[in-house]
Write a protein that holds these residues in place. Sequence first.
Motif, short mmCIF file in Angstrom:
data_model
loop_
_atom_site.label_atom_id
_atom_site.label_comp_id
_atom_site.label_asym_id
_atom_site.label_seq_id
_atom_site.Cartn_x
_atom_site.Cartn_y
_atom_site.Cartn_z
N CYS A 4 -17.43 58.52 -21.16
CA CYS A 4 -18.57 57.85 -21.56
C CYS A 4 -19.61 57.71 -20.36
CB CYS A 4 -18.44 56.02 -21.86
SG CYS A 4 -19.82 55.37 -21.85
N CYS A 7 -20.07 53.85 -18.65
CA CYS A 7 -18.71 53.11 -17.98
C CYS A 7 -18.04 54.18 -17.26
CB CYS A 7 -18.01 52.13 -18.81
SG CYS A 7 -17.23 53.49 -20.12
N CYS A 89 -19.17 55.44 -25.06
CA CYS A 89 -18.19 55.06 -26.14
C CYS A 89 -18.69 53.91 -26.94
CB CYS A 89 -16.96 54.25 -24.96
SG CYS A 89 -17.50 52.72 -24.10
N CYS A 92 -19.86 50.48 -24.88
CA CYS A 92 -20.99 50.66 -24.29
C CYS A 92 -22.19 50.66 -25.31
CB CYS A 92 -21.29 51.84 -23.30
SG CYS A 92 -20.16 51.68 -22.04
ZN LIG Z 1 -18.52 53.31 -22.10
#
Ligand SMILES: [Zn+2]
Length: 342
Positions: A4, A7, A89, A92
Amino acid sequence: MIKCKLCNTKNADKKGSHIVPHFLLKRIENIEGKTERDYELGFTIEKLNSKPHFGRSVQPEELEETFGEISDEDIEKNKHPLIVDNFFCKDCENRFALIESEYAKTIEKKDTSDYESGVSSNVGILFWASVIWRISINGESGVKLTPEQNEKLRQILDCFLPSKLEEIDEKGIKENGLIKSISYKLLRCIDCKDDDAKWLIFHPEFYNPLCLLIDEYVLCFCFDDNFEDIENKDCLGINEKIKQAPINKADSREIIKPFDNVTYKQMASIIVEKAKDVYLEGLYEFFDNIHVAAGGTGNKMPSEIKAEILAELTSDEKKIGRKYTQEDIKNSTMKIMKKYAP
Ligand SMILES: [Zn+2]
């Protein structure tokens, strides 16, 4: 699997992520449905020259069929420039959605003098940073954030975008050095009509601040309180208004400076002028690609044929100074190229 981009830890398993918040994109695209040229002018000028899908083996008589394949619909289906897979992801993505739905509540509120939008500037910073950062990492709009700025915004967003609104870390935000360095001015046309062209572009000449036109908003977003470009570069004729707009910083209420539709229309005409040059470049490249695909000599379409296609395109007086639909371009190009086909 790719990680991602926010993050940097979980797998980027989310499909169909919106680069621009849905509630804004919807407003821009609703307009597109009516007069799609405006939307394209504003943002996806590169559409045309990006990938006309025909190879070298295409014969002139097949061009019409091939051209038929690059309808707007196909391009949309093919790849919407503002919807991406495997960037983030799911967690997020949900964090983005949360700040967006909170910010979306401000859309109905308007006033004729400087007004509080209804959210804190902390929410404003997180929301606008998330928009700028996503457009920047998507990389299709000519935005020029430096890698350091991208990383700065990523850290801010990853650290402070909450999973639940009540978890927003007001104290942490207040004390965070990165957030302290961020400030923004926000202007909004408060009497836009539904059929006014809406924009989604970064002003190409602005770095300090970054200047984003999105929907009916003008966002001037900067690092280290540096607004100097407003002093010495033209910002679509609204420099004075931007100068007068209050600065939003963390730990306060977000204030918006309103402006009227006359000003908005004047801005739009400046954008059209600027975009015409960029657009013409894209169109020429498109012609060159067709020329090559059709088996023409060399890698450029002769300039007199280009000029002839352009003359054909602009023969309809109503369209002078405006962008043309894909259909217009297809028809005009075909008409002229058929004349030259062996
Ligand atoms: Zn993420």
